[in-house]
Design a protein around this motif. Sequence first.
Motif, PDB file in Angstrom:
ATOM      1  N   GLY A   1       0.726  -1.210  -0.077  1.00 59.50           N
ATOM      2  CA  GLY A   1       0.063  -0.013  -0.024  1.00 59.50           C
ATOM      3  C   GLY A   1       0.666   1.168   0.038  1.00 59.50           C
ATOM      4  O   GLY A   1       2.022   1.138   0.280  1.00 59.50           O
ATOM      5  N   GLY A   2       0.260   2.209  -0.450  1.00 56.58           N
ATOM      6  CA  GLY A   2       0.928   3.632  -0.599  1.00 56.58           C
ATOM      7  C   GLY A   2       1.781   3.601  -1.711  1.00 56.58           C
ATOM      8  O   GLY A   2       1.669   3.079  -2.660  1.00 56.58           O
ATOM      9  N   THR A   3       2.125   4.842  -1.878  1.00 57.87           N
ATOM     10  CA  THR A   3       2.836   5.242  -3.087  1.00 57.87           C
ATOM     11  C   THR A   3       4.142   5.866  -2.977  1.00 57.87           C
ATOM     12  O   THR A   3       4.108   6.821  -1.992  1.00 57.87           O
ATOM     13  N   LEU A   4       5.061   5.766  -3.705  1.00 59.75           N
ATOM     14  CA  LEU A   4       6.332   6.475  -3.749  1.00 59.75           C
ATOM     15  C   LEU A   4       6.351   7.425  -4.940  1.00 59.75           C
ATOM     16  O   LEU A   4       6.473   7.319  -6.071  1.00 59.75           O
ATOM     17  N   LYS A   5       6.024   8.829  -4.235  1.00 67.69           N
ATOM     18  CA  LYS A   5       5.711   9.827  -5.422  1.00 67.69           C
ATOM     19  C   LYS A   5       6.772  10.356  -5.930  1.00 67.69           C
ATOM     20  O   LYS A   5       7.821  10.657  -5.315  1.00 67.69           O
ATOM     21  N   GLY A   6       6.891  10.518  -7.442  1.00 67.46           N
ATOM     22  CA  GLY A   6       7.995  11.097  -8.056  1.00 67.46           C
ATOM     23  C   GLY A   6       9.439  10.376  -7.767  1.00 67.46           C
ATOM     24  O   GLY A   6      10.465  11.022  -7.648  1.00 67.46           O
ATOM     25  N   ALA A   7       9.254   9.057  -7.738  1.00 66.10           N
ATOM     26  CA  ALA A   7      10.439   8.382  -7.608  1.00 66.10           C
ATOM     27  C   ALA A   7      11.430   8.379  -8.575  1.00 66.10           C
ATOM     28  O   ALA A   7      11.250   8.629 -10.140  1.00 66.10           O
ATOM     29  N   ARG A   8      12.680   8.570  -8.273  1.00 66.36           N
ATOM     30  CA  ARG A   8      13.764   8.833  -9.145  1.00 66.36           C
ATOM     31  C   ARG A   8      14.940   7.734  -8.963  1.00 66.36           C
ATOM     32  O   ARG A   8      15.289   7.507  -7.724  1.00 66.36           O
ATOM     33  N   ILE A   9      15.918   7.219  -9.991  1.00 60.15           N
ATOM     34  CA  ILE A   9      16.852   6.364  -9.636  1.00 60.15           C
ATOM     35  C   ILE A   9      18.073   7.062 -10.355  1.00 60.15           C
ATOM     36  O   ILE A   9      18.228   7.487 -11.531  1.00 60.15           O
ATOM     37  N   VAL A  10      19.216   7.643  -9.650  1.00 61.28           N
ATOM     38  CA  VAL A  10      20.306   7.975 -10.009  1.00 61.28           C
ATOM     39  C   VAL A  10      21.109   7.029 -10.301  1.00 61.28           C
ATOM     40  O   VAL A  10      21.498   5.667  -9.966  1.00 61.28           O
ATOM     41  N   TYR A  11      22.076   7.075 -11.620  1.00 60.68           N
ATOM     42  CA  TYR A  11      22.712   5.864 -12.167  1.00 60.68           C
ATOM     43  C   TYR A  11      23.937   6.446 -12.920  1.00 60.68           C
ATOM     44  O   TYR A  11      24.136   7.672 -13.340  1.00 60.68           O
ATOM     45  N   LYS A  12      24.709   5.596 -13.119  1.00 57.98           N
ATOM     46  CA  LYS A  12      26.029   5.795 -14.159  1.00 57.98           C
ATOM     47  C   LYS A  12      26.302   4.499 -14.904  1.00 57.98           C
ATOM     48  O   LYS A  12      25.995   3.480 -14.573  1.00 57.98           O
ATOM     49  N   THR A  13      26.781   4.870 -16.153  1.00 63.19           N
ATOM     50  CA  THR A  13      27.024   3.996 -17.005  1.00 63.19           C
ATOM     51  C   THR A  13      28.390   3.888 -17.731  1.00 63.19           C
ATOM     52  O   THR A  13      29.178   5.125 -17.385  1.00 63.19           O
ATOM     53  N   PHE A  14      28.874   2.930 -17.975  1.00 60.88           N
ATOM     54  CA  PHE A  14      30.230   2.856 -18.628  1.00 60.88           C
ATOM     55  C   PHE A  14      30.197   1.832 -19.788  1.00 60.88           C
ATOM     56  O   PHE A  14      29.545   0.802 -19.661  1.00 60.88           O
ATOM     57  N   GLY A  15      31.144   2.256 -20.820  1.00 58.91           N
ATOM     58  CA  GLY A  15      31.148   1.279 -22.122  1.00 58.91           C
ATOM     59  C   GLY A  15      30.150   1.950 -22.918  1.00 58.91           C
ATOM     60  O   GLY A  15      29.500   2.988 -22.746  1.00 58.91           O
ATOM     61  N   THR A  16      30.125   1.066 -24.060  1.00 57.03           N
ATOM     62  CA  THR A  16      29.211   1.196 -25.194  1.00 57.03           C
ATOM     63  C   THR A  16      27.933   0.117 -25.324  1.00 57.03           C
ATOM     64  O   THR A  16      28.263  -1.145 -25.312  1.00 57.03           O
TER      65      THR A  16
ATOM     66  N   HIS B   1      26.866   4.101  -3.143  1.00 59.90           N
ATOM     67  CA  HIS B   1      26.796   5.009  -4.285  1.00 59.90           C
ATOM     68  C   HIS B   1      27.536   4.429  -5.405  1.00 59.90           C
ATOM     69  O   HIS B   1      28.490   3.826  -5.182  1.00 59.90           O
ATOM     70  N   HIS B   2      27.319   4.841  -6.403  1.00 63.43           N
ATOM     71  CA  HIS B   2      28.008   4.186  -7.451  1.00 63.43           C
ATOM     72  C   HIS B   2      29.364   4.443  -7.301  1.00 63.43           C
ATOM     73  O   HIS B   2      30.244   4.051  -7.976  1.00 63.43           O
ATOM     74  N   THR B   3      29.788   5.863  -6.804  1.00 61.65           N
ATOM     75  CA  THR B   3      31.356   6.239  -6.635  1.00 61.65           C
ATOM     76  C   THR B   3      31.740   4.967  -5.713  1.00 61.65           C
ATOM     77  O   THR B   3      33.069   5.013  -5.921  1.00 61.65           O
ATOM     78  N   ASP B   4      31.244   4.435  -4.912  1.00 69.48           N
ATOM     79  CA  ASP B   4      31.897   3.465  -4.153  1.00 69.48           C
ATOM     80  C   ASP B   4      32.436   2.192  -4.850  1.00 69.48           C
ATOM     81  O   ASP B   4      33.256   1.520  -4.311  1.00 69.48           O
ATOM     82  N   ILE B   5      31.721   1.866  -6.005  1.00 68.99           N
ATOM     83  CA  ILE B   5      32.258   0.746  -6.449  1.00 68.99           C
ATOM     84  C   ILE B   5      32.704   0.900  -7.932  1.00 68.99           C
ATOM     85  O   ILE B   5      32.826  -0.092  -8.817  1.00 68.99           O
ATOM     86  N   GLU B   6      32.968   1.968  -8.301  1.00 70.11           N
ATOM     87  CA  GLU B   6      33.685   2.369  -9.613  1.00 70.11           C
ATOM     88  C   GLU B   6      34.901   1.920  -9.855  1.00 70.11           C
ATOM     89  O   GLU B   6      35.470   1.695 -10.882  1.00 70.11           O
ATOM     90  N   TRP B   7      35.599   1.334  -8.693  1.00 67.19           N
ATOM     91  CA  TRP B   7      36.906   0.778  -8.728  1.00 67.19           C
ATOM     92  C   TRP B   7      36.828  -0.739  -9.616  1.00 67.19           C
ATOM     93  O   TRP B   7      37.635  -1.182 -10.047  1.00 67.19           O
ATOM     94  N   LEU B   8      35.475  -1.302  -9.478  1.00 62.49           N
ATOM     95  CA  LEU B   8      35.425  -2.505 -10.102  1.00 62.49           C
ATOM     96  C   LEU B   8      35.464  -2.374 -11.699  1.00 62.49           C
ATOM     97  O   LEU B   8      35.273  -3.614 -12.298  1.00 62.49           O
ATOM     98  N   VAL B   9      35.162  -1.360 -12.178  1.00 63.19           N
ATOM     99  CA  VAL B   9      35.046  -0.975 -13.654  1.00 63.19           C
ATOM    100  C   VAL B   9      36.431  -0.619 -14.088  1.00 63.19           C
ATOM    101  O   VAL B   9      36.963   0.430 -13.939  1.00 63.19           O
ATOM    102  N   SER B  10      36.902  -1.640 -14.973  1.00 64.92           N
ATOM    103  CA  SER B  10      37.991  -1.564 -15.663  1.00 64.92           C
ATOM    104  C   SER B  10      38.523  -2.738 -16.310  1.00 64.92           C
ATOM    105  O   SER B  10      37.956  -3.946 -16.003  1.00 64.92           O
ATOM    106  N   PRO B  11      39.191  -2.603 -17.449  1.00 67.71           N
ATOM    107  CA  PRO B  11      39.588  -4.036 -18.108  1.00 67.71           C
ATOM    108  C   PRO B  11      40.363  -4.839 -17.533  1.00 67.71           C
ATOM    109  O   PRO B  11      40.258  -6.098 -17.549  1.00 67.71           O
ATOM    110  N   ASP B  12      40.958  -4.253 -16.091  1.00 68.51           N
ATOM    111  CA  ASP B  12      41.410  -5.263 -15.277  1.00 68.51           C
ATOM    112  C   ASP B  12      40.902  -5.876 -14.257  1.00 68.51           C
ATOM    113  O   ASP B  12      41.483  -6.587 -13.192  1.00 68.51           O
TER     114      ASP B  12
END
Length: 95
Positions: free
Chosen positions: A18-33, A51-62
């Motif tokens: 029950g209830g409604t989450l009004k005006g919900a938004r999701i902040v995101y970041k993308t990497f690659g193509t 936050h996405h900044t906490d796990i950006e270290w996982l995004v790398s070819p290595d």
Amino acid sequence: MRTSEGVFDCGDVLLQRGGTLKGARIVYKTFGTLAPERNNVILYPTSYSAHHTDIEWLVSPDHALDPSRYFIVIPNMFTNGSRPRRRTMPASSRK
């Protein structure tokens, strides 16, 4: 490495108990193509209170999430304090 940040506007989200989450938004970041066939997407949500900044270290070819092979989308969780960049609101919508 190609990156992009954005906000997905979900609108009003009806909740299971029950209830409604009004005006919900999701902040995101993308990497690659994104491949033309759209078959190279990895959705990697953040952990609770992260936050996405906490796990950006996982995004790398290595590392585990290689943006040269995959289109990686990292959405932040609801209520983790992430906000889109401040936008100017019309005076009529301010209270």
